[in-house]
Design an enzyme around this catalytic site. Structure first.
Site, PDB file in Angstrom:
ATOM      1  N   TYR A  15      -7.157 -12.298  -2.556  1.00 48.99           N
ATOM      2  CA  TYR A  15      -8.099 -12.068  -1.603  1.00 48.99           C
ATOM      3  C   TYR A  15      -8.927 -13.524  -1.577  1.00 48.99           C
ATOM      4  O   TYR A  15      -9.125 -14.209  -0.463  1.00 48.99           O
ATOM      5  CB  TYR A  15      -9.020 -10.700  -1.510  1.00 48.99           C
ATOM      6  N   GLY A  16      -9.415 -13.745  -2.721  1.00 51.69           N
ATOM      7  CA  GLY A  16     -10.582 -15.045  -2.590  1.00 51.69           C
ATOM      8  C   GLY A  16      -9.815 -16.066  -2.211  1.00 51.69           C
ATOM      9  O   GLY A  16     -10.223 -17.142  -1.313  1.00 51.69           O
ATOM     10  N   ASN A 108      -1.759  -2.918  -4.583  1.00 48.61           N
ATOM     11  CA  ASN A 108      -2.646  -2.342  -4.235  1.00 48.61           C
ATOM     12  C   ASN A 108      -2.234  -0.921  -3.451  1.00 48.61           C
ATOM     13  O   ASN A 108      -1.324  -1.142  -2.655  1.00 48.61           O
ATOM     14  CB  ASN A 108      -4.032  -2.757  -4.307  1.00 48.61           C
ATOM     15  N   GLY A 109      -3.283  -0.041  -3.265  1.00 48.78           N
ATOM     16  CA  GLY A 109      -2.788   1.041  -2.578  1.00 48.78           C
ATOM     17  C   GLY A 109      -3.396   1.000  -1.000  1.00 48.78           C
ATOM     18  O   GLY A 109      -3.534   1.671  -0.229  1.00 48.78           O
ATOM     19  N   MET A 111      -6.486   0.726   0.343  1.00 52.46           N
ATOM     20  CA  MET A 111      -7.690   1.099   0.814  1.00 52.46           C
ATOM     21  C   MET A 111      -8.587   0.066   1.083  1.00 52.46           C
ATOM     22  O   MET A 111      -9.004  -0.652   0.043  1.00 52.46           O
ATOM     23  CB  MET A 111      -8.229   2.263  -0.308  1.00 52.46           C
ATOM     24  N   GLU A 364     -11.169   8.808  -5.003  1.00 53.13           N
ATOM     25  CA  GLU A 364     -10.113   8.731  -4.437  1.00 53.13           C
ATOM     26  C   GLU A 364      -9.096   9.800  -4.524  1.00 53.13           C
ATOM     27  O   GLU A 364      -8.890  10.146  -5.685  1.00 53.13           O
ATOM     28  CB  GLU A 364      -9.314   7.207  -4.805  1.00 53.13           C
ATOM     29  N   HIS A 447      -9.831  -2.158 -10.953  1.00 52.21           N
ATOM     30  CA  HIS A 447     -11.042  -2.976 -10.277  1.00 52.21           C
ATOM     31  C   HIS A 447     -11.734  -3.933 -11.208  1.00 52.21           C
ATOM     32  O   HIS A 447     -12.941  -3.476 -11.293  1.00 52.21           O
ATOM     33  CB  HIS A 447     -11.748  -2.026  -9.586  1.00 52.21           C
ATOM     34  N   GLY A 475     -13.307 -11.838  -6.960  1.00 52.21           N
ATOM     35  CA  GLY A 475     -14.074 -10.717  -7.578  1.00 52.21           C
ATOM     36  C   GLY A 475     -14.881 -10.987  -8.610  1.00 52.21           C
ATOM     37  O   GLY A 475     -15.517 -10.156  -9.142  1.00 52.21           O
ATOM     38  N   ASN A 485     -13.379   1.143  -3.652  1.00 51.28           N
ATOM     39  CA  ASN A 485     -12.106   0.123  -3.848  1.00 51.28           C
ATOM     40  C   ASN A 485     -12.777  -1.182  -3.361  1.00 51.28           C
ATOM     41  O   ASN A 485     -13.258  -1.223  -2.162  1.00 51.28           O
ATOM     42  CB  ASN A 485     -11.154   0.601  -3.193  1.00 51.28           C
TER      43      ASN A 485
HETATM   44  P1  FAD Z   1      -6.343 -11.113  -7.384  1.00 52.44           P
HETATM   45  O1  FAD Z   1      -6.040 -10.402  -6.009  1.00 52.44           O
HETATM   46  O2  FAD Z   1      -6.169 -10.623  -8.668  1.00 52.44           O
HETATM   47  O3  FAD Z   1      -5.624 -12.618  -7.146  1.00 52.44           O
HETATM   48  C1  FAD Z   1      -5.849 -13.396  -8.223  1.00 52.44           C
HETATM   49  C2  FAD Z   1      -4.554 -14.347  -8.229  1.00 52.44           C
HETATM   50  O4  FAD Z   1      -4.650 -15.284  -9.128  1.00 52.44           O
HETATM   51  C3  FAD Z   1      -3.329 -13.227  -8.679  1.00 52.44           C
HETATM   52  O5  FAD Z   1      -2.270 -13.655  -7.688  1.00 52.44           O
HETATM   53  C4  FAD Z   1      -3.150 -14.052 -10.133  1.00 52.44           C
HETATM   54  O6  FAD Z   1      -1.487 -14.185 -10.292  1.00 52.44           O
HETATM   55  C5  FAD Z   1      -3.361 -15.555  -9.876  1.00 52.44           C
HETATM   56  N1  FAD Z   1      -3.849 -16.144 -11.212  1.00 52.44           N
HETATM   57  C6  FAD Z   1      -4.546 -15.540 -12.373  1.00 52.44           C
HETATM   58  N2  FAD Z   1      -4.704 -16.409 -13.125  1.00 52.44           N
HETATM   59  C7  FAD Z   1      -4.056 -17.488 -12.848  1.00 52.44           C
HETATM   60  C8  FAD Z   1      -3.899 -18.772 -13.405  1.00 52.44           C
HETATM   61  N3  FAD Z   1      -4.332 -19.096 -14.690  1.00 52.44           N
HETATM   62  N4  FAD Z   1      -2.952 -19.631 -13.001  1.00 52.44           N
HETATM   63  C9  FAD Z   1      -2.356 -19.475 -11.777  1.00 52.44           C
HETATM   64  N5  FAD Z   1      -2.868 -18.359 -10.878  1.00 52.44           N
HETATM   65  C10 FAD Z   1      -3.383 -17.329 -11.456  1.00 52.44           C
HETATM   66  N6  FAD Z   1      -8.647  -2.458  -4.305  1.00 52.44           N
HETATM   67  C11 FAD Z   1      -9.006  -1.893  -2.977  1.00 52.44           C
HETATM   68  O7  FAD Z   1     -10.083  -2.499  -2.351  1.00 52.44           O
HETATM   69  N7  FAD Z   1      -8.205  -1.041  -2.558  1.00 52.44           N
HETATM   70  C12 FAD Z   1      -7.042  -0.277  -3.326  1.00 52.44           C
HETATM   71  O8  FAD Z   1      -6.313   0.629  -2.751  1.00 52.44           O
HETATM   72  C13 FAD Z   1      -6.894  -0.843  -4.361  1.00 52.44           C
HETATM   73  N8  FAD Z   1      -5.533  -0.269  -5.015  1.00 52.44           N
HETATM   74  C14 FAD Z   1      -5.254  -1.105  -6.334  1.00 52.44           C
HETATM   75  C15 FAD Z   1      -4.180  -0.592  -7.010  1.00 52.44           C
HETATM   76  C16 FAD Z   1      -3.757  -1.181  -8.106  1.00 52.44           C
HETATM   77  C17 FAD Z   1      -2.665  -0.725  -8.943  1.00 52.44           C
HETATM   78  C18 FAD Z   1      -4.611  -2.531  -8.525  1.00 52.44           C
HETATM   79  C19 FAD Z   1      -4.070  -2.984  -9.783  1.00 52.44           C
HETATM   80  C20 FAD Z   1      -5.575  -2.879  -7.720  1.00 52.44           C
HETATM   81  C21 FAD Z   1      -5.910  -2.142  -6.721  1.00 52.44           C
HETATM   82  N9  FAD Z   1      -7.186  -2.553  -6.034  1.00 52.44           N
HETATM   83  C22 FAD Z   1      -7.529  -1.872  -4.783  1.00 52.44           C
HETATM   84  C23 FAD Z   1      -7.894  -3.854  -6.640  1.00 52.44           C
HETATM   85  C24 FAD Z   1      -7.773  -5.128  -5.563  1.00 52.44           C
HETATM   86  O9  FAD Z   1      -6.304  -5.354  -5.464  1.00 52.44           O
HETATM   87  C25 FAD Z   1      -8.333  -6.168  -6.263  1.00 52.44           C
HETATM   88  O10 FAD Z   1      -9.807  -5.849  -6.428  1.00 52.44           O
HETATM   89  C26 FAD Z   1      -8.196  -7.598  -5.537  1.00 52.44           C
HETATM   90  O11 FAD Z   1      -6.982  -7.900  -5.622  1.00 52.44           O
HETATM   91  C27 FAD Z   1      -8.761  -8.631  -6.371  1.00 52.44           C
HETATM   92  O12 FAD Z   1      -8.869  -9.719  -5.582  1.00 52.44           O
HETATM   93  P2  FAD Z   1      -9.180 -11.335  -6.283  1.00 52.44           P
HETATM   94  O13 FAD Z   1      -9.022 -12.343  -5.221  1.00 52.44           O
HETATM   95  O14 FAD Z   1     -10.537 -11.182  -7.037  1.00 52.44           O
HETATM   96  O15 FAD Z   1      -8.103 -11.399  -7.386  1.00 52.44           O
END
Ligand code: FAD
Length: 509
Positions: A15-16, A108-109, A111, A364, A447, A475, A485
């Protein structure tokens, strides 16, 4: 070993990272994005289809020889593969994350829940809450293509019996429930049920990827950024650490193959660096760079305020409710036994007990789509984290440690016990000891939040303190919990940070 030089580098495509890439490219800036997982869309999607829950293939799991899901079938593979779901195991806590272009949105789900305004204010006392409610949450919902399940469909489909039963049991126990928006297209789901399109949510696809129906980031933010012609994505590029140079940063990268073997090493120099590797990934990059890259100016708060969003998985075994239910059936047709053999993987309802000061939680109502009636109700309960953990770097293993002990999750376990006890008292049932020892899974974290918190490790707009042109918009900025979530909040915060960064640091209005 190759060297490259770019202007704007984004690490991570969750997302970020997706928000950063879209807003930079829309401002006319060229962006290179590094992602350690696969670009699942490349070469006509040759590594797809994604696996379902029942018969997972090795594309389900990040570089391990068996699946790592908290429950369901365990499958074994001959070969490790850069699969879509990772589990990072630390002492007392196992953190799940999505791998590939789209990050967590792939697994993710879906939500998309807006937090309580009062709790958002408590977590981010220095942010203008009204601005978030008026601008950034609506913007995030629009870009993520959030939609709601139509009530008439929800009321009758066999695929949401588990949710209807969950709601009516919660009401009986005196709890309030809410319907939860999602990024899975409910138009598509209805067509799945009518057999008009290939099935995905109704065919047990979710944590190992959805082949259809879910508007994950590669279909929303990332697609739009690609359409500008200014985004270049390098998949299978894993960043180890970075250090400061005269003109910006040097980023040290391993290029890996689909078995995880390093096939090349790169140093990528950039002027502006956006860290978006997720709470764990970003915090790990910062701590490793402090140690290996001699980046000693980070704020002392780095690594603190980490939490699991108070995640605890728990369930109720409903077998001993059978008798009660059969009696009820005569008077209430909606209230039949069990949770159903047909279950959509996409959760759409929750139990909202946030206003109870002693036991504030949001649960949930989760599916458990085994394909047969298992008489088990599953919940992912989300809580406050009154005692956050910390993350530190351990040079002896070149990895981080999460310092997470009983005191950090005591509150969460107490709330979950209160919840299950109340549900069972009103409805029958026992804690689902079959799923976890003692029926509670406080060591399962979906999360992860925090580690490099907004207003502490960064300024109020995600600029890392102590350095220039170094940003975080994922995050890692959210301290330990947000009460629901988290991805909608992460997206809204990223939008808010990028607006300021583009305007002031890039002088584009
Ligand atoms: P992420 O989405 O984790 O993205 C980080 C990215 O950086 C990843 O693609 C990773 O591979 C990459 N990365 C990491 N380290 C490195 C590196 N050293 N070099 C290169 N790339 C790297 N949240 C909800 O709000 N609703 C839901 O229904 C929900 N269901 C979920 C179900 C599951 C099974 C899981 C695991 C999570 C769920 N979440 C849900 C949580 C949600 O997906 C996360 O909070 C969200 O994805 C976090 O966003 P982010 O941008 O912080 O990091």
């Amino acid at each position: 070993h190759t060297e490259e030089n770019v202007e704007n580098l984004v690490i991570g495509s969750g997302y970020g990272g997706a928000v950063a890439a879209l807003r930079l490219t829309q401002a006319g800036k060229k962006v290179v994005m590094l992602e350690m997982g696969l670009d699942w869309e490349k070469e006509g999607g040759k590594y797809k289809p994604f696996s379902n829950l029942i018969t997972p293939k090795n594309n389900s799991t990040w570089l391990k020889k068996s699946t790592q899901a908290p429950m369901m079938n365990i499958a074994h593979f001959n070969k490790k593969f850069t699969g879509v779901l990772d589990r990072m195991d630390y002492e007392n806590i196992k953190v799940y994350a999505g791998r590939g272009v789209g990050g967590g949105s792939l697994v993710n789900g879906g939500m998309a829940v807006q937090p309580k305004k009062s709790y958002f204010k408590e977590i981010f006392p220095n942010l203008n809450v009204d601005e978030f409610w008026d601008n950034y949450f609506p913007l995030a919902k629009k870009e993520l293509q959030v939609n709601e399940i139509p009530e008439d469909y929800y009321a009758q489909t066999p695929y949401y019996k588990f949710a209807r039963v969950g709601e009516s049991e919660a009401h009986k126990a005196g709890f309030e429930t809410v319907r939860v928006p999602n990024v899975y297209s409910f138009d598509y789901m209805k067509k799945e049920e009518a057999d008009e399109v290939p099935k995905s949510a109704l065919a047990k696809e979710v944590i190992y990827g959805n082949n259809h129906g879910k508007q994950s980031l590669e279909k929303t933010y990332i697609k739009k950024a690609i359409q500008t012609g200014l985004l270049h994505i390098n998949d299978l590029h894993r960043v180890n650490y970075f250090q400061e140079t005269e003109n910006g940063y040097a980023v040290f990268v391993d290029v890996i193959d689909t078995e995880g073997l390093v096939v090349a090493k790169k140093t990528i120099s950039c002027k502006n660096l956006f860290l978006n590797a997720g709470s764990i990934g970003t915090t790990k990059l910062l701590l490793t760079s402090r140690y290996k890259g001699k980046m000693n100016n980070f704020d002392a708060s780095l690594g603190s305020d980490w939490g699991n969003n108070g995640n605890i998985m728990t369930g109720r075994n409903m077998v001993n409710t059978l008798f009660n239910r059969v009696e009820n059936e005569a008077t209430n047709t909606n209230h039949t036994t069990g949770t159903g053999s047909k279950q959509s993987t996409i959760p759409v309802s929750g139990i909202d007990n946030w206003e109870d000061k002693e036991h504030s939680f949001f649960a949930e109502i989760s599916p458990l789509p085994m394909g047969v009636e298992v008489y088990t109700a599953l919940y992912l309960v989300i809580n406050k984290v009154p005692t956050p953990g910390t993350i530190s770097y351990d040079p002896s293993v070149n990895d981080i440690q999460i310092n997470w002990e009983k005191k950090n999750y005591k509150h969460t376990v107490e709330n979950a016990k209160y919840f299950i006890k109340k549900m069972n008292k009103a409805n029958g049932g026992t804690p689902a000891g079959l799923l976890w020892k003692g029926a509670y899974g406080p060591d399962i974290c979906y999360h992860p939040l925090g580690g490099a918190v907004l207003g502490k490790t960064t300024d109020l707009y995600g600029r890392v303190k102590g350095y220039k042109n170094l940003y975080i918009t994922d995050g890692a900025l959210v301290p330990a919990s947000i009460g629901v979530n988290p991805f909608l909040t992460i997206t809204a915060i990223a939008e808010y940070c990028m607006k300021e960064i583009i305007k002031n640091d890039y002088s584009v209005s």
